[in-house]
Enzyme design. Sequence first.
Site, PDB file in Angstrom:
ATOM      1  N   GLY A  13       0.914  -1.370   0.069  1.00 33.68           N
ATOM      2  CA  GLY A  13       0.077   0.117  -0.018  1.00 33.68           C
ATOM      3  C   GLY A  13       0.708   1.395   0.064  1.00 33.68           C
ATOM      4  O   GLY A  13       0.429   2.381   0.604  1.00 33.68           O
ATOM      5  N   ASN A  15       1.587   3.104  -2.616  1.00 31.22           N
ATOM      6  CA  ASN A  15       1.069   3.986  -3.549  1.00 31.22           C
ATOM      7  C   ASN A  15      -0.412   4.272  -2.894  1.00 31.22           C
ATOM      8  O   ASN A  15      -0.623   5.632  -3.068  1.00 31.22           O
ATOM      9  CB  ASN A  15       0.668   3.230  -5.006  1.00 31.22           C
ATOM     10  CG  ASN A  15       1.794   3.353  -5.917  1.00 31.22           C
ATOM     11  OD1 ASN A  15       2.124   4.300  -6.621  1.00 31.22           O
ATOM     12  ND2 ASN A  15       2.549   2.044  -5.932  1.00 31.22           N
ATOM     13  N   LEU A  87      -3.827  -7.567  -7.065  1.00 29.87           N
ATOM     14  CA  LEU A  87      -3.326  -8.663  -7.800  1.00 29.87           C
ATOM     15  C   LEU A  87      -4.429  -9.547  -8.594  1.00 29.87           C
ATOM     16  O   LEU A  87      -4.131 -10.330  -9.256  1.00 29.87           O
ATOM     17  CB  LEU A  87      -2.450  -9.340  -7.055  1.00 29.87           C
ATOM     18  CG  LEU A  87      -1.298  -8.926  -6.563  1.00 29.87           C
ATOM     19  CD1 LEU A  87      -0.370  -9.622  -5.671  1.00 29.87           C
ATOM     20  CD2 LEU A  87      -0.244  -8.541  -7.637  1.00 29.87           C
ATOM     21  N   LYS A  88      -5.764  -9.163  -7.977  1.00 25.89           N
ATOM     22  CA  LYS A  88      -6.659 -10.105  -9.089  1.00 25.89           C
ATOM     23  C   LYS A  88      -7.329  -9.410 -10.090  1.00 25.89           C
ATOM     24  O   LYS A  88      -6.957  -8.084 -10.196  1.00 25.89           O
ATOM     25  CB  LYS A  88      -7.798 -10.170  -7.932  1.00 25.89           C
ATOM     26  CG  LYS A  88      -7.510 -10.890  -6.617  1.00 25.89           C
ATOM     27  CD  LYS A  88      -7.531 -12.518  -7.213  1.00 25.89           C
ATOM     28  CE  LYS A  88      -7.046 -13.328  -5.741  1.00 25.89           C
ATOM     29  NZ  LYS A  88      -7.162 -14.661  -5.992  1.00 25.89           N
ATOM     30  N   ILE A  90     -10.188  -7.862 -12.401  1.00 32.52           N
ATOM     31  CA  ILE A  90     -11.418  -7.169 -12.158  1.00 32.52           C
ATOM     32  C   ILE A  90     -12.146  -7.869 -13.205  1.00 32.52           C
ATOM     33  O   ILE A  90     -12.327  -8.081 -14.179  1.00 32.52           O
ATOM     34  CB  ILE A  90     -11.253  -5.656 -12.660  1.00 32.52           C
ATOM     35  CG1 ILE A  90     -10.386  -4.816 -11.701  1.00 32.52           C
ATOM     36  CG2 ILE A  90     -12.726  -5.001 -12.465  1.00 32.52           C
ATOM     37  CD1 ILE A  90     -10.490  -5.078 -10.461  1.00 32.52           C
ATOM     38  N   ASN A 104      -4.929   1.472 -13.310  1.00 37.36           N
ATOM     39  CA  ASN A 104      -3.998   1.078 -12.848  1.00 37.36           C
ATOM     40  C   ASN A 104      -2.873   1.419 -13.106  1.00 37.36           C
ATOM     41  O   ASN A 104      -2.454   2.271 -14.017  1.00 37.36           O
ATOM     42  CB  ASN A 104      -4.186  -0.495 -13.425  1.00 37.36           C
ATOM     43  CG  ASN A 104      -3.349  -1.551 -12.764  1.00 37.36           C
ATOM     44  OD1 ASN A 104      -2.965  -1.626 -11.551  1.00 37.36           O
ATOM     45  ND2 ASN A 104      -2.474  -2.351 -13.560  1.00 37.36           N
ATOM     46  N   HIS A 106       1.402   0.171 -13.557  1.00 35.07           N
ATOM     47  CA  HIS A 106       2.299  -0.977 -13.818  1.00 35.07           C
ATOM     48  C   HIS A 106       3.533  -0.437 -13.728  1.00 35.07           C
ATOM     49  O   HIS A 106       4.055   0.483 -14.390  1.00 35.07           O
ATOM     50  CB  HIS A 106       2.010  -1.333 -14.984  1.00 35.07           C
ATOM     51  CG  HIS A 106       2.495  -2.785 -15.353  1.00 35.07           C
ATOM     52  ND1 HIS A 106       2.344  -4.187 -14.895  1.00 35.07           N
ATOM     53  CD2 HIS A 106       3.848  -3.049 -16.112  1.00 35.07           C
ATOM     54  CE1 HIS A 106       3.293  -5.042 -15.269  1.00 35.07           C
ATOM     55  NE2 HIS A 106       4.042  -4.201 -16.017  1.00 35.07           N
ATOM     56  N   ASP A 147      -3.447  -5.637 -18.073  1.00 31.39           N
ATOM     57  CA  ASP A 147      -2.311  -4.682 -18.366  1.00 31.39           C
ATOM     58  C   ASP A 147      -2.418  -4.383 -19.983  1.00 31.39           C
ATOM     59  O   ASP A 147      -1.551  -3.811 -20.665  1.00 31.39           O
ATOM     60  CB  ASP A 147      -0.843  -5.075 -18.279  1.00 31.39           C
ATOM     61  CG  ASP A 147      -0.567  -5.590 -17.058  1.00 31.39           C
ATOM     62  OD1 ASP A 147      -1.215  -5.149 -16.056  1.00 31.39           O
ATOM     63  OD2 ASP A 147       0.221  -6.391 -16.495  1.00 31.39           O
ATOM     64  N   GLU A 176       6.568   6.122  -9.291  1.00 30.59           N
ATOM     65  CA  GLU A 176       5.318   5.753  -9.061  1.00 30.59           C
ATOM     66  C   GLU A 176       4.487   6.717  -8.329  1.00 30.59           C
ATOM     67  O   GLU A 176       3.242   7.287  -8.319  1.00 30.59           O
ATOM     68  CB  GLU A 176       5.102   4.342  -8.552  1.00 30.59           C
ATOM     69  CG  GLU A 176       5.347   3.208  -9.713  1.00 30.59           C
ATOM     70  CD  GLU A 176       5.098   2.044  -9.259  1.00 30.59           C
ATOM     71  OE1 GLU A 176       4.105   1.667  -8.583  1.00 30.59           O
ATOM     72  OE2 GLU A 176       5.788   0.977  -8.949  1.00 30.59           O
TER      73      GLU A 176
HETATM   74  C1  GRF Z   1       3.512  -1.118  -7.486  1.00 32.92           C
HETATM   75  O1  GRF Z   1       4.822  -1.459  -8.079  1.00 32.92           O
HETATM   76  C2  GRF Z   1       2.577  -1.075  -8.699  1.00 32.92           C
HETATM   77  O2  GRF Z   1       3.080  -0.639  -9.776  1.00 32.92           O
HETATM   78  C3  GRF Z   1       2.280  -2.351  -8.845  1.00 32.92           C
HETATM   79  O3  GRF Z   1       2.218  -3.185  -7.542  1.00 32.92           O
HETATM   80  C4  GRF Z   1       2.894  -2.386  -6.677  1.00 32.92           C
HETATM   81  C5  GRF Z   1       2.307  -1.700  -5.638  1.00 32.92           C
HETATM   82  O4  GRF Z   1       3.127  -1.303  -4.639  1.00 32.92           O
HETATM   83  N1  GRF Z   1       0.970  -2.337  -9.646  1.00 32.92           N
HETATM   84  P1  GRF Z   1       2.440  -0.867  -3.298  1.00 32.92           P
HETATM   85  O5  GRF Z   1       1.333  -1.781  -2.675  1.00 32.92           O
HETATM   86  O6  GRF Z   1       1.536   0.287  -3.632  1.00 32.92           O
HETATM   87  O7  GRF Z   1       3.627  -0.318  -2.367  1.00 32.92           O
END
Ligand code: GRF
Length: 199
Positions: A13, A15, A87-88, A90, A104, A106, A147, A176
Amino acid sequence: MPSRLAVLASGRGSNLQAIIEHFDNLARERIAKVVLVASNRADAPALIRAATASIDIASFDASDDGSTLLDLLRKARVDLVVLAGYLKRIPPMVVREYSGRIINIHPALLPAFGGAGMYGARVHEAVIASGAEESGVTVHLVDDAYDRGPIVAQWRVAVETSDTAESLAARVLAVEHIVYPRVIEMVAILQQLEAKTTA
Ligand code: GRF
């Protein structure tokens, strides 16, 4: 009225944290706010971060046809669904109802190094193994394929010859945290403009 964001996260978490802080710190009128953080994992650290920030949290069974998630999103009157380390897949039912309103992030330059199974360290290991001189961050709309939805924004990050998957991952992640909240803000502004012009 601020756009109502739901963040879906399966893991750490970081991000999510950057998004919460970005919208909390905006001095001008708030464009968006996180109203719900939901996870397929009840023990996801992201849920603790959200609870600490007094945001509603939910964990849900992601193995159904999408009705549980859709119900959560509808009840929270969500305008924009933000995937942050979710990770699932949608489910189509949710993609249909929130078409153009799920984004999303990536940790590479899609369409390269994306698709099923390409997450976490695997992405950065593949970038380094390929000899690519650049990696980066991609923010895209979500459709039925992993993706593959339309790209909204990309930011490049150089790959150094001394990079390991860990060092590259850390540099990409730092980018990010800067890019994602700002792109979400832009998407929310565009949605609000669109809603005004079609009202
Ligand atoms: C990030 O690298 C994002 O790009 C990818 O999963 C990771 C999530 O990291 N989809 P966090 O849980 O936000 O630390």
